[in-house]
Design a protein around this motif. Structure first.
Motif, PDB file in Angstrom:
ATOM      1  N   UNK A  57       0.844  -1.194   0.000  1.00 46.44           N
ATOM      2  CA  UNK A  57       0.000   0.000   0.000  1.00 46.44           C
ATOM      3  C   UNK A  57       0.881   1.245   0.000  1.00 46.44           C
ATOM      4  N   UNK A  58       1.887   1.243   0.876  1.00 46.65           N
ATOM      5  CA  UNK A  58       2.811   2.372   0.952  1.00 46.65           C
ATOM      6  C   UNK A  58       4.121   1.914   1.586  1.00 46.65           C
ATOM      7  N   UNK A  59       5.130   2.729   1.438  1.00 52.59           N
ATOM      8  CA  UNK A  59       6.474   2.407   1.899  1.00 52.59           C
ATOM      9  C   UNK A  59       6.589   2.379   3.420  1.00 52.59           C
ATOM     10  N   UNK A  60       6.001   3.367   4.095  1.00 54.79           N
ATOM     11  CA  UNK A  60       6.130   3.431   5.547  1.00 54.79           C
ATOM     12  C   UNK A  60       5.014   4.282   6.163  1.00 54.79           C
ATOM     13  N   UNK A  61       4.809   4.066   7.463  1.00 49.75           N
ATOM     14  CA  UNK A  61       3.935   4.920   8.270  1.00 49.75           C
ATOM     15  C   UNK A  61       4.613   5.128   9.622  1.00 49.75           C
ATOM     16  N   UNK A  62       4.252   6.223  10.268  1.00 53.73           N
ATOM     17  CA  UNK A  62       4.739   6.546  11.602  1.00 53.73           C
ATOM     18  C   UNK A  62       3.566   6.524  12.569  1.00 53.73           C
ATOM     19  N   UNK A  63       3.825   6.052  13.788  1.00 51.88           N
ATOM     20  CA  UNK A  63       2.840   6.126  14.864  1.00 51.88           C
ATOM     21  C   UNK A  63       3.559   6.774  16.042  1.00 51.88           C
ATOM     22  N   UNK A  64       2.905   7.718  16.695  1.00 49.01           N
ATOM     23  CA  UNK A  64       3.514   8.348  17.873  1.00 49.01           C
ATOM     24  C   UNK A  64       3.952   7.256  18.850  1.00 49.01           C
ATOM     25  N   UNK A  65       5.195   7.325  19.272  1.00 49.13           N
ATOM     26  CA  UNK A  65       5.744   6.308  20.174  1.00 49.13           C
ATOM     27  C   UNK A  65       4.921   6.183  21.456  1.00 49.13           C
ATOM     28  N   UNK A  66       4.531   7.309  22.017  1.00 44.04           N
ATOM     29  CA  UNK A  66       3.757   7.281  23.259  1.00 44.04           C
ATOM     30  C   UNK A  66       2.445   6.499  23.081  1.00 44.04           C
ATOM     31  N   UNK A  67       1.881   6.557  21.884  1.00 47.01           N
ATOM     32  CA  UNK A  67       0.648   5.820  21.571  1.00 47.01           C
ATOM     33  C   UNK A  67       0.941   4.338  21.313  1.00 47.01           C
ATOM     34  N   UNK A  68       1.936   4.053  20.467  1.00 49.33           N
ATOM     35  CA  UNK A  68       2.261   2.669  20.092  1.00 49.33           C
ATOM     36  C   UNK A  68       2.719   1.840  21.290  1.00 49.33           C
ATOM     37  N   UNK A  69       3.449   2.457  22.195  1.00 46.40           N
ATOM     38  CA  UNK A  69       3.989   1.689  23.326  1.00 46.40           C
ATOM     39  C   UNK A  69       2.960   1.402  24.406  1.00 46.40           C
ATOM     40  N   UNK A  70       1.747   1.842  24.220  1.00 48.97           N
ATOM     41  CA  UNK A  70       0.649   1.409  25.085  1.00 48.97           C
ATOM     42  C   UNK A  70       0.321  -0.057  24.800  1.00 48.97           C
ATOM     43  N   UNK A  71       0.700  -0.528  23.601  1.00 49.81           N
ATOM     44  CA  UNK A  71       0.314  -1.862  23.143  1.00 49.81           C
ATOM     45  C   UNK A  71       1.484  -2.819  22.947  1.00 49.81           C
ATOM     46  N   UNK A  72       2.701  -2.279  22.841  1.00 47.04           N
ATOM     47  CA  UNK A  72       3.863  -3.152  22.633  1.00 47.04           C
ATOM     48  C   UNK A  72       5.129  -2.414  23.045  1.00 47.04           C
ATOM     49  N   UNK A  73       6.050  -3.151  23.677  1.00 47.26           N
ATOM     50  CA  UNK A  73       7.323  -2.579  24.108  1.00 47.26           C
ATOM     51  C   UNK A  73       8.369  -2.870  23.035  1.00 47.26           C
ATOM     52  N   UNK A  74       8.573  -1.942  22.121  1.00 41.50           N
ATOM     53  CA  UNK A  74       9.488  -2.123  20.993  1.00 41.50           C
ATOM     54  C   UNK A  74      10.944  -2.034  21.439  1.00 41.50           C
ATOM     55  N   UNK A  75      11.756  -2.970  20.938  1.00 40.72           N
ATOM     56  CA  UNK A  75      13.194  -2.957  21.213  1.00 40.72           C
ATOM     57  C   UNK A  75      13.938  -3.199  19.903  1.00 40.72           C
ATOM     58  N   UNK A  76      15.254  -3.047  19.948  1.00 41.84           N
ATOM     59  CA  UNK A  76      16.076  -3.276  18.754  1.00 41.84           C
ATOM     60  C   UNK A  76      15.931  -4.709  18.237  1.00 41.84           C
ATOM     61  N   UNK A  77      15.619  -5.650  19.114  1.00 38.32           N
ATOM     62  CA  UNK A  77      15.451  -7.052  18.685  1.00 38.32           C
ATOM     63  C   UNK A  77      14.243  -7.240  17.767  1.00 38.32           C
ATOM     64  N   UNK A  78      13.337  -6.277  17.756  1.00 44.04           N
ATOM     65  CA  UNK A  78      12.140  -6.376  16.904  1.00 44.04           C
ATOM     66  C   UNK A  78      12.351  -5.784  15.515  1.00 44.04           C
ATOM     67  N   UNK A  79      13.537  -5.219  15.262  1.00 47.70           N
ATOM     68  CA  UNK A  79      13.832  -4.629  13.960  1.00 47.70           C
ATOM     69  C   UNK A  79      13.599  -5.646  12.833  1.00 47.70           C
ATOM     70  N   UNK A  80      12.860  -5.237  11.828  1.00 41.79           N
ATOM     71  CA  UNK A  80      12.521  -6.056  10.650  1.00 41.79           C
ATOM     72  C   UNK A  80      11.599  -7.228  10.948  1.00 41.79           C
ATOM     73  N   UNK A  81      11.000  -7.260  12.108  1.00 36.66           N
ATOM     74  CA  UNK A  81      10.046  -8.317  12.440  1.00 36.66           C
ATOM     75  C   UNK A  81       8.645  -7.895  12.007  1.00 36.66           C
ATOM     76  N   UNK A  82       7.815  -8.875  11.736  1.00 35.63           N
ATOM     77  CA  UNK A  82       6.462  -8.624  11.243  1.00 35.63           C
ATOM     78  C   UNK A  82       5.508  -8.265  12.380  1.00 35.63           C
ATOM     79  N   UNK A  83       4.694  -7.261  12.118  1.00 34.62           N
ATOM     80  CA  UNK A  83       3.627  -6.837  13.022  1.00 34.62           C
ATOM     81  C   UNK A  83       2.340  -6.700  12.221  1.00 34.62           C
TER      82      UNK A  83
END
Length: 141
Positions: A57-83
């Motif tokens: 659909x598109x190359x990329x999207x951004x989500x405010x970190x404060x909003x996204x981290x309510x649902x998942x704790x993103x770390x460097x280990x998640x780089x290139x992983x599917x969501x």
């Protein structure tokens, strides 16, 4: 292989606002670790259709970190992983121009950001979501 040109206006997301008629969509994407304190970045944004690989659909999207981290704790280990993101196609204005984006779908039976290992939870929300048609098919999985 044809290179996909970046579309910073995200026209296909803008088109989906009308097509989905207020229903949430399910997107499959890759998390990109960028050490950005303000934004969580996802790339290779594709519609989720069970059993099919789909077109981008598109190359990329951004989500405010404060909003996204309510649902998942993103770390460097998640780089290139599917969501999987359950959201609404949306828009915003930047320098007087309208661009497409997404708005997380809240208040549903599942959280709006699911890690690949949580994919089974999509069944709980699939019935309420917009169904992408075959124009989005790329290959059978």
């Amino acid at each position: 292989m044809k290179k996909i040109e970046k579309n910073y206006f995200r026209d296909k997301l803008l088109d989906l606002i009308k097509e989905t008629k207020g229903k949430p969509i399910i997107l499959r994407c890759k998390y990109k670790e960028r050490n950005n304190n303000e934004w969580v970045i996802f790339s290779t944004i594709r519609p989720y259709i069970p059993y099919f690989k789909t077109k981008t659909i598109c190359d990329h999207v951004h989500i405010k970190r404060i909003e996204a981290e309510k649902y998942f704790d993103f770390t460097a280990e998640h780089h290139n992983r599917t969501f999987y993101i359950i959201c609404y196609p949306w828009f915003y204005s930047y320098n007087g121009l309208v661009r497409g984006t997404i708005k997380l779908a809240k208040g549903l039976p599942v959280k709006p950001i699911l890690f690949n290992t949580e994919k089974g939870l999509i069944d709980k929300i699939w019935y309420a979501c917009y169904k992408f048609d075959s124009e989005w098919y790329r290959d059978k999985e």
